[in-house]
Design a protein around this motif. Structure first.
Motif, PDB file in Angstrom:
ATOM      1  N   VAL A  34       0.849  -1.186   0.000  1.00 19.14           N
ATOM      2  CA  VAL A  34       0.000   0.000   0.000  1.00 19.14           C
ATOM      3  C   VAL A  34       0.882   1.232   0.000  1.00 19.14           C
ATOM      4  O   VAL A  34       1.916   1.272   0.677  1.00 19.14           O
ATOM      5  CB  VAL A  34      -0.961   0.004   1.219  1.00 19.14           C
ATOM      6  CG1 VAL A  34      -0.192  -0.072   2.540  1.00 19.14           C
ATOM      7  CG2 VAL A  34      -1.851   1.243   1.199  1.00 19.14           C
ATOM      8  N   ALA A  35       0.481   2.230  -0.785  1.00 19.33           N
ATOM      9  CA  ALA A  35       1.216   3.495  -0.842  1.00 19.33           C
ATOM     10  C   ALA A  35       0.233   4.639  -0.596  1.00 19.33           C
ATOM     11  O   ALA A  35      -0.861   4.656  -1.179  1.00 19.33           O
ATOM     12  CB  ALA A  35       1.903   3.664  -2.196  1.00 19.33           C
ATOM     13  N   LEU A  36       0.607   5.570   0.250  1.00 19.51           N
ATOM     14  CA  LEU A  36      -0.242   6.719   0.571  1.00 19.51           C
ATOM     15  C   LEU A  36      -0.174   7.743  -0.558  1.00 19.51           C
ATOM     16  O   LEU A  36       0.901   8.189  -0.948  1.00 19.51           O
ATOM     17  CB  LEU A  36       0.213   7.352   1.890  1.00 19.51           C
ATOM     18  CG  LEU A  36      -0.569   8.575   2.359  1.00 19.51           C
ATOM     19  CD1 LEU A  36      -2.010   8.210   2.672  1.00 19.51           C
ATOM     20  CD2 LEU A  36       0.109   9.193   3.588  1.00 19.51           C
ATOM     21  N   LEU A  37      -1.356   8.121  -1.077  1.00 15.51           N
ATOM     22  CA  LEU A  37      -1.437   9.140  -2.129  1.00 15.51           C
ATOM     23  C   LEU A  37      -1.888  10.488  -1.580  1.00 15.51           C
ATOM     24  O   LEU A  37      -1.553  11.532  -2.145  1.00 15.51           O
ATOM     25  CB  LEU A  37      -2.401   8.692  -3.228  1.00 15.51           C
ATOM     26  CG  LEU A  37      -2.068   7.380  -3.940  1.00 15.51           C
ATOM     27  CD1 LEU A  37      -3.134   7.069  -4.981  1.00 15.51           C
ATOM     28  CD2 LEU A  37      -0.694   7.443  -4.586  1.00 15.51           C
ATOM     29  N   GLY A  38      -2.672  10.472  -0.510  1.00 21.83           N
ATOM     30  CA  GLY A  38      -3.161  11.720   0.067  1.00 21.83           C
ATOM     31  C   GLY A  38      -3.920  11.456   1.342  1.00 21.83           C
ATOM     32  O   GLY A  38      -4.419  10.355   1.576  1.00 21.83           O
ATOM     33  N   SER A  39      -4.004  12.466   2.191  1.00 23.87           N
ATOM     34  CA  SER A  39      -4.745  12.349   3.446  1.00 23.87           C
ATOM     35  C   SER A  39      -5.681  13.543   3.566  1.00 23.87           C
ATOM     36  O   SER A  39      -5.509  14.558   2.870  1.00 23.87           O
ATOM     37  CB  SER A  39      -3.779  12.286   4.639  1.00 23.87           C
ATOM     38  OG  SER A  39      -2.915  13.403   4.636  1.00 23.87           O
TER      39      SER A  39
END
Length: 245
Positions: free
Chosen positions: A74-79
């Motif tokens: 999993v890779a974070l793209l935005g919060s």
């Protein structure tokens, strides 16, 4: 087979000491449950990515005969752009995630616009009126679901419906001359017509700077609530909204 998708984390549930079950809404895969083994370990490279409201890219696989899928990467793209330091903003974000979880059916195909709308809402800056911004999200989501309320023209004559009524059951409006008796009718003051159009057309970044009078917001909420009630299966008023009220 490994599958890749981007989307929003709707909810998480802890499984054991270091694992999570995450409800994911993907642009390609729709809503599905992802089991993430060991993701809570302090040394896991993806620790923190699986938080509700985060936009992520996932790599996952399925096992025959099992309802859940298994997360590999999993890779974070935005919060979320707002919410961590403000209860009303946090409640609006949670209500949006709750609404998506209610109305999206597991493993059913969805229009990617549903996820795009959610991602844009969650990325919006802190709003002058978080509840108004949430109502705008609901209206845009209705459009993505194909049941956008029509408050632009009278269904009978094509004239402006200002001072007429909106019928949530039918999703259409009637001008003052052609108004009919319908259940849960919403009176369309010029302010309501303007606010509905504003929510449908303007971006969340612009809407975050706007606010409406309390009475207008209340009637706009009625219009939205009854449209969902009549047209969107599984809907009920998100409980997270009680944190605002």
């Amino acid at each position: 087979m490994l599958l890749r998708d981007t989307g929003i984390i709707l909810a998480i549930e802890r499984r054991g000491e270091t694992s999570l079950s995450a409800m994911f809404l993907g642009r390609a895969s729709g809503k599905l449950r992802l089991l993430a083994k060991g993701v809570m370990s302090t040394r896991h490279p993806s620790r923190g990515a699986l938080e509700p409201g985060n936009e992520v890219e996932v790599l996952y696989y399925q096992r025959d005969g099992q309802a859940a899928s298994y997360l590999k990467e999993v890779a974070l793209l935005g919060s979320p752009g707002a919410g961590r330091d403000s209860l009303p903003h946090m409640a609006a974000n949670l209500a949006a995630l709750e609404l998506l979880n209610l109305v999206c059916v597991p493993r059913a195909s969805i229009d990617s616009e549903v996820v795009d709308t959610a991602a844009a809402f969650l990325a919006a800056p802190p709003a002058a009126d978080p509840l108004f911004l949430f109502l705008a999200f609901q209206i845009k989501l209705l459009a993505a679901l194909g049941v956008s309320p029509d408050t632009l023209d009278c269904v009978r004559c094509g004239e402006s419906p200002s001072d007429g009524i909106y019928s949530p059951r039918d999703g259409v409006s009637f001008c003052a001359e052609h108004r009919a008796s319908v259940p849960e009718a919403v009176k369309l003051s010029p302010e309501i017509v303007a606010a509905t159009g504003q929510c449908a057309e303007q971006s969340f970044d612009v809407l975050a700077r706007e606010a409406v009078a309390r009475g207008v917001r209340k009637e706009l909420g009625r219009l939205v609530h009854w449209t969902y009630t009549y047209h969107v299966q599984g809907y009920h008023l998100p409980r997270s909204l009680t944190l605002i009220q």
